[in-house]
Design a protein around this motif. Structure first.
Motif, PDB file in Angstrom:
ATOM      1  N   GLU A  49       0.832  -1.206   0.000  1.00 50.13           N
ATOM      2  CA  GLU A  49       0.000   0.000   0.000  1.00 50.13           C
ATOM      3  C   GLU A  49       0.867   1.256   0.000  1.00 50.13           C
ATOM      4  N   GLN A  51       4.044   1.507  -1.026  1.00 46.00           N
ATOM      5  CA  GLN A  51       4.741   1.584  -2.310  1.00 46.00           C
ATOM      6  C   GLN A  51       3.805   2.085  -3.408  1.00 46.00           C
ATOM      7  N   SER A  52       2.574   1.622  -3.381  1.00 40.90           N
ATOM      8  CA  SER A  52       1.589   2.033  -4.382  1.00 40.90           C
ATOM      9  C   SER A  52       1.305   3.530  -4.297  1.00 40.90           C
ATOM     10  N   LYS A  53       1.139   4.034  -3.083  1.00 40.69           N
ATOM     11  CA  LYS A  53       0.875   5.467  -2.901  1.00 40.69           C
ATOM     12  C   LYS A  53       2.053   6.307  -3.395  1.00 40.69           C
ATOM     13  N   LYS A  55       4.391   5.485  -5.613  1.00 40.83           N
ATOM     14  CA  LYS A  55       4.502   5.408  -7.069  1.00 40.83           C
ATOM     15  C   LYS A  55       3.385   6.205  -7.742  1.00 40.83           C
ATOM     16  N   GLN A  56       2.193   6.162  -7.172  1.00 38.49           N
ATOM     17  CA  GLN A  56       1.068   6.927  -7.719  1.00 38.49           C
ATOM     18  C   GLN A  56       1.368   8.423  -7.667  1.00 38.49           C
ATOM     19  N   LEU A 114      -0.469   0.909 -12.758  1.00 36.49           N
ATOM     20  CA  LEU A 114      -0.423   0.675 -11.311  1.00 36.49           C
ATOM     21  C   LEU A 114      -1.211  -0.576 -10.929  1.00 36.49           C
ATOM     22  N   GLN A 115      -2.384  -0.746 -11.544  1.00 31.07           N
ATOM     23  CA  GLN A 115      -3.192  -1.922 -11.248  1.00 31.07           C
ATOM     24  C   GLN A 115      -2.484  -3.208 -11.640  1.00 31.07           C
ATOM     25  N   PHE A 118       0.764  -3.593  -9.150  1.00 29.01           N
ATOM     26  CA  PHE A 118       0.456  -3.885  -7.759  1.00 29.01           C
ATOM     27  C   PHE A 118      -0.591  -4.983  -7.608  1.00 29.01           C
ATOM     28  N   ASN A 122       0.114  -7.972  -5.178  1.00 29.35           N
ATOM     29  CA  ASN A 122      -0.907  -8.317  -4.188  1.00 29.35           C
ATOM     30  C   ASN A 122      -1.273  -9.798  -4.304  1.00 29.35           C
TER      31      ASN A 122
END
Length: 195
Positions: A49, A51-53, A55-56, A114-115, A118, A122
């Motif tokens: 979560e 890392q995703s934020k 990178k976003q 991103l989807q 990640f 996930n």
């Protein structure tokens, strides 16, 4: 004779009700894991979560600047259209609409990227979690380990003694920390957002 049969029946009933950590009267050893708690507290999911934020935010910076510039150009378009005429306004309007479409496509591309990235990570974390629970069950002699949670619940009620969530979570996090590479540094923008 009747008294001894009644006492024998009563003692069997008490014995079968007094099972330890999931050993049912039928000989099955069962327990459950709260999957919603695992998904919130498993370190692998927390790291994904974060890392995703980060990178976003990184990917969205350039897009944000382009959106801001488009808004400024659209605002100045109103004033310039009066001064430069209708033909110029039509050409400029098409240009602004094309830029807006391109921004939409760029935004969709970022979201899809991103989807994909990640989503795969996930899925990998979920697979590791399932494998860990399966291995845990085999190692500790469970016949069944059920899942409970907010979304797909396969348990309506269970005594707290059957809940393995904390034990499994502790083991999962321990295994994750020992196998995970060092955490990447959090970007300053993400760190400031936490405060």
């Amino acid at each position: 004779m009747k008294k001894s049969l009644i006492l024998l029946g009563l003692s069997l009933a008490l014995f079968s009700c007094n099972n330890d950590k999931g050993t049912a009267a039928s000989g099955f050893k069962t327990a459950y894991v709260d999957t919603s708690k695992l998904s919130k507290e498993y370190e692998a999911f927390k790291d994904l979560e974060t890392q995703s934020k980060v990178k976003q935010e990184e990917m969205g910076r350039g897009l944000s600047a382009k959106e801001q510039q488009l808004r400024l150009d659209a605002a100045s378009f109103q004033n310039e259209a009066r001064a430069k005429g209708e033909q110029w306004a039509q050409v400029k309007m098409q240009e602004l609409q094309e830029r807006q479409r391109n921004l939409g496509i760029e935004q969709e591309t970022i979201i899809k990227q991103l989807q994909e990235e990640f989503g795969a990570k996930n899925d990998s974390a979920v697979s590791k979690m399932k494998k860990y629970i399966k291995d845990y069950g085999k190692k500790n002699g469970y016949d069944y380990i059920y899942g409970s949670g907010d979304v797909a619940t396969s348990i309506i009620y269970a005594k707290d003694g059957y809940d393995l969530t904390d034990e499994v979570l502790k083991g999962l996090n321990s295994e994750y920390k020992s196998s995970a590479p060092a955490k990447p540094a959090v970007a300053p923008a993400a760190e400031a957002e936490k405060k």
